[in-house]
Design a protein around this motif. Structure first.
Motif, short mmCIF file in Angstrom:
data_model
loop_
_atom_site.label_atom_id
_atom_site.label_comp_id
_atom_site.label_asym_id
_atom_site.label_seq_id
_atom_site.Cartn_x
_atom_site.Cartn_y
_atom_site.Cartn_z
N VAL A 249 -18.91 -5.04 -5.51
CA VAL A 249 -17.80 -4.50 -4.74
C VAL A 249 -16.61 -4.23 -5.65
CG1 VAL A 249 -16.24 -4.93 -2.79
CG2 VAL A 249 -18.57 -5.87 -2.76
N GLY A 250 -15.93 -3.11 -5.44
CA GLY A 250 -14.75 -2.83 -6.25
C GLY A 250 -14.22 -1.43 -6.03
N ASN A 251 -13.32 -1.02 -6.90
CA ASN A 251 -12.73 0.32 -6.84
C ASN A 251 -13.83 1.36 -7.04
OD1 ASN A 251 -11.39 2.81 -7.54
ND2 ASN A 251 -9.55 1.62 -7.96
N GLY A 252 -13.95 2.28 -6.10
CA GLY A 252 -15.03 3.25 -6.12
C GLY A 252 -15.04 4.16 -7.33
N LEU A 253 -13.95 4.21 -8.10
CA LEU A 253 -13.90 5.05 -9.29
C LEU A 253 -14.48 4.34 -10.51
CD1 LEU A 253 -10.36 6.64 -8.89
CD2 LEU A 253 -12.56 7.79 -8.60
N SER B 62 -6.34 -0.27 6.62
CA SER B 62 -6.06 -1.68 6.90
C SER B 62 -6.68 -2.14 8.21
CB SER B 62 -4.55 -1.92 6.94
OG SER B 62 -3.94 -1.15 7.98
N ARG B 63 -6.99 -1.22 9.11
CA ARG B 63 -7.59 -1.60 10.40
C ARG B 63 -8.99 -2.18 10.21
NH1 ARG B 63 -5.88 3.53 10.84
NH2 ARG B 63 -8.01 4.37 11.08
N GLY B 64 -9.70 -1.70 9.18
CA GLY B 64 -11.08 -2.11 8.98
C GLY B 64 -11.25 -3.60 8.74
N PRO B 65 -10.62 -4.17 7.69
CA PRO B 65 -10.76 -5.61 7.47
C PRO B 65 -10.25 -6.45 8.63
CG PRO B 65 -9.86 -4.53 5.53
CD PRO B 65 -9.87 -3.51 6.62
N ASP B 66 -9.19 -5.98 9.28
CA ASP B 66 -8.67 -6.73 10.43
C ASP B 66 -9.73 -6.84 11.53
OD1 ASP B 66 -6.25 -6.99 9.16
OD2 ASP B 66 -5.24 -5.40 10.30
N GLN B 67 -10.41 -5.72 11.81
CA GLN B 67 -11.40 -5.72 12.88
C GLN B 67 -12.61 -6.58 12.52
OE1 GLN B 67 -12.33 -2.23 15.34
NE2 GLN B 67 -14.39 -2.27 14.49
N PRO C 264 -6.93 3.32 -0.59
CA PRO C 264 -7.38 2.07 0.02
C PRO C 264 -7.78 1.00 -0.98
CG PRO C 264 -9.07 3.75 0.23
CD PRO C 264 -7.85 4.43 -0.31
N ALA C 265 -8.00 1.37 -2.23
CA ALA C 265 -8.34 0.38 -3.25
C ALA C 265 -7.12 -0.34 -3.80
CB ALA C 265 -9.10 1.04 -4.39
N THR C 266 -5.95 0.30 -3.70
CA THR C 266 -4.74 -0.28 -4.29
C THR C 266 -3.58 -0.41 -3.32
OG1 THR C 266 -3.89 1.88 -4.98
CG2 THR C 266 -5.37 0.74 -6.52
N GLY C 267 -3.60 0.38 -2.26
CA GLY C 267 -2.47 0.43 -1.36
C GLY C 267 -1.37 1.36 -1.83
N ASP C 268 -1.55 2.00 -2.99
CA ASP C 268 -0.53 2.90 -3.54
C ASP C 268 -0.46 4.19 -2.73
OD1 ASP C 268 -0.10 1.06 -5.53
OD2 ASP C 268 -1.36 2.10 -7.01
N VAL C 269 0.72 4.81 -2.73
CA VAL C 269 0.91 6.09 -2.06
C VAL C 269 0.38 7.20 -2.96
CG1 VAL C 269 2.60 7.72 -1.15
CG2 VAL C 269 2.92 5.26 -0.79
N LEU C 270 -0.53 8.01 -2.42
CA LEU C 270 -1.09 9.13 -3.16
C LEU C 270 -0.28 10.40 -2.98
CD1 LEU C 270 -4.86 8.60 -2.28
CD2 LEU C 270 -3.82 8.26 -4.53
N GLY C 271 0.23 10.62 -1.78
CA GLY C 271 0.96 11.84 -1.50
C GLY C 271 1.54 11.82 -0.11
N LYS C 272 2.24 12.88 0.23
CA LYS C 272 2.84 13.01 1.56
C LYS C 272 2.25 14.24 2.25
CE LYS C 272 7.10 10.44 0.91
NZ LYS C 272 8.56 10.39 1.15
N GLY D 174 -9.35 -10.42 -2.64
CA GLY D 174 -8.10 -10.12 -3.32
C GLY D 174 -6.95 -9.88 -2.37
N ASN D 175 -5.83 -9.50 -2.94
CA ASN D 175 -4.63 -9.23 -2.14
C ASN D 175 -4.12 -7.81 -2.34
OD1 ASN D 175 -3.64 -9.36 -4.71
ND2 ASN D 175 -2.36 -11.18 -4.39
N GLN D 176 -5.00 -6.95 -2.83
CA GLN D 176 -4.64 -5.55 -3.07
C GLN D 176 -5.72 -4.67 -2.47
OE1 GLN D 176 -4.91 -3.84 -7.15
NE2 GLN D 176 -2.73 -3.42 -6.94
N GLY D 177 -5.33 -3.68 -1.68
CA GLY D 177 -6.31 -2.81 -1.06
C GLY D 177 -6.96 -3.46 0.14
#
Length: 476
Positions: free
Chosen positions: A313-317, A329-334, A29-37, A357-360
């Motif tokens: 505020v930022g990346n939790g790591l 993505s539902r969270g910010p929309d709501q 959720p911080a980057t939008g990158d795929v972590l796994g399947k 920002g425009n990421q995450g």
């Protein structure tokens, strides 16, 4: 940093994945990158989980208390030992600051250890009867449990769902959130590595409605445990009612915080400003509606906004981060929709109100004041990075507002008046109430709500008893 692990189902103690199973992507959720399947359970997988759970219950229900307690104790130790690794995985897939994630994980370990200590004291009772007769009350495990856990506390919710069930002598099939699977799997793996037989706990994933209908449609399952929204809880309750399955429901809230003119404002501000934005506000017991007595409103408002604007505020790591991204993505929309609706109704926007920002999935910690009662955010749980500050004339008006909604999970109050404290304890409609404190959770205390916030409890002795049934025995 931990590498995100390969994902799988756990059926009969075996890791199951691959073949022709459907999969879905797990995102950071911080980057939008795929972590796994993540593999979805097929109908055959679910049937296998049910069959194994039936076998597991037949065996585990007779396991000595000492054996069950030993597994819980060792699992708690393993969770503590692996907490750093699990916390980084949890932050990768859920977003909360890694220190917060580790605190969640340690709480889960403490809960399992508490259950282990509490087990020997859960006994029935023998009643007085004439010589040659006997009457006793026995507590027995309810049977295989289907448990559904959400994404906001992906490790702790598993400890709650699985810990109480296996302590009671039940088997359990748990479906964690598909958005945060790895932390859940790591938590269950600690139980298996501690000696829990594989048939006693299965982990499955899939389309939530399909999985719930399949599991709850089976006579093998005798209890449903669910944490999530009120709407989904009502739906699952109807499915469970078809077979009169027992239920524990920990559902939505909209936590009122009553701040009176005799409160210790500095203490209240320090605790509640941080608490309101813990896990980016994605907490079922989050303080959301601040009901502030008129004489101290301006002082509390200014102090609250000052503290919120200072949150990092930022990346939790990353070091020093206090608020991570929202989990999906539902969270910010709501939150964006609710904030705009509140302002359109005349609310004042004191801080935040924008995406970052425009990421995450980042959203600014937001504070609204003077929000009219007909705004959506006054009536529906926001479950995100926003707090509402409204002024009130006095105690009766504040209690009426605290009780106005159909929700009743957690409530908070700040007052030094001992008489008022007792009145609030008696009058506030909530399953949990904190007075001059910022937390309603403790491993030895029951956790649950009233009204639309659900029924039944986790944590405390009640978390074990919720997975047991009562038998009355009469011998003549």
């Amino acid at each position: 940093m931990s590498t995100y692990p390969a994902l799988h189902l756990l059926i009969g103690g075996n890791q199951v994945s691959g073949e022709s199973r459907k999969t879905e992507e797990v995102l950071n959720p911080a980057t939008g990158d795929v972590l796994g399947k993540l593999p979805h359970a097929s109908a055959d997988d679910l049937d296998a989980a049910l069959a194994n759970s039936a076998k597991g219950f037949a065996m585990w229900r007779t396991a000595p208390v000492e054996q069950r307690a030993a597994v819980l104790t060792k699992a708690g130790a393993l969770i503590r030992e692996r907490a750093g690794t699990i916390a980084e995985i949890l932050t990768l897939e859920q977003g909360k600051p890694v220190g917060e994630a580790k605190g969640e994980i340690i709480y889960g370990a403490m809960l399992l250890e508490f259950y282990a200590r509490e087990l020997p004291g859960i006994e029935g009772r023998t009643l007085d009867r004439p010589e040659g007769k006997r009457a006793e009350v026995r507590y027995e495990p309810v049977g295989p449990v289907a448990a559904f856990a959400p994404w906001n506390f992906p490790s702790l919710n598993i400890a709650r769902k699985v810990g109480g069930a296996i302590a009671a002598g039940c088997s359990v099939i748990v479906k964690p959130s598909e958005e945060t699977p790895a932390a859940a799997l790591a938590t269950v793996q600690c139980l298996l590595d501690a000696g829990l037989p594989g048939d006693v706990c299965q982990v499955v994933f899939g389309v939530p409605d399909e999985v719930s209908r399949h599991l709850l449609g089976s006579p093998i399952i005798r209890k449903l445990s669910f944490t999530g929204s009120t709407a989904v809880g009502k739906h699952l309750s109807k499915l469970a009612a078809e077979d009169l399955k027992r239920t524990t429901m920990e559902l939505g809230g909209h936590g009122p915080v009553m701040v009176f003119d005799d409160a210790n404002l500095d203490k209240a501000l320090d605790q509640m400003a941080a608490n309101a934005f813990r896990n980016a506000g994605q907490v079922c017991v989050s303080p959301t509606r601040f009901l502030i007595e008129e004489p101290v409103f301006d002082q509390f408002r200014d102090g609250f906004v000052e503290r919120v604007k200072a949150l990092k505020v930022g990346n939790g790591l990353e070091d020093g981060i206090q608020v991570g991204p929202m989990a999906n993505s539902r969270g910010p929309d709501q939150i964006e929709r609710m904030v705009k609706d509140a302002v359109a109704h005349g609310a004042k926007l004191l801080s935040g109100g924008e995406r970052i920002g425009n990421q995450g999935y980042f959203y600014e910690p937001t504070v609204l004041s003077d929000v009219p009662v007909d705004a959506e955010i006054m009536n529906e749980e926001p479950f995100g990075s926003v707090a509402i500050l409204n002024r009130f004339a006095g105690e009766a008006e504040m209690v009426a507002e605290a009780n106005r909604l159909p929700y009743g999970l957690a409530a908070y109050a700040w007052t030094e008046d001992a008489g008022r404290q007792e009145r609030l304890i008696a009058q506030v409609e909530s399953g949990m109430l904190a007075i001059n404190a910022g937390s309603v959770s403790a491993v030895d205390m029951p956790f649950g709500g009233v009204k639309w916030s659900g029924h039944g409890h986790e944590d405390g002795r009640e978390g074990i008893m919720a997975c047991m049934v009562t038998k009355s025995v009469h011998v003549g």
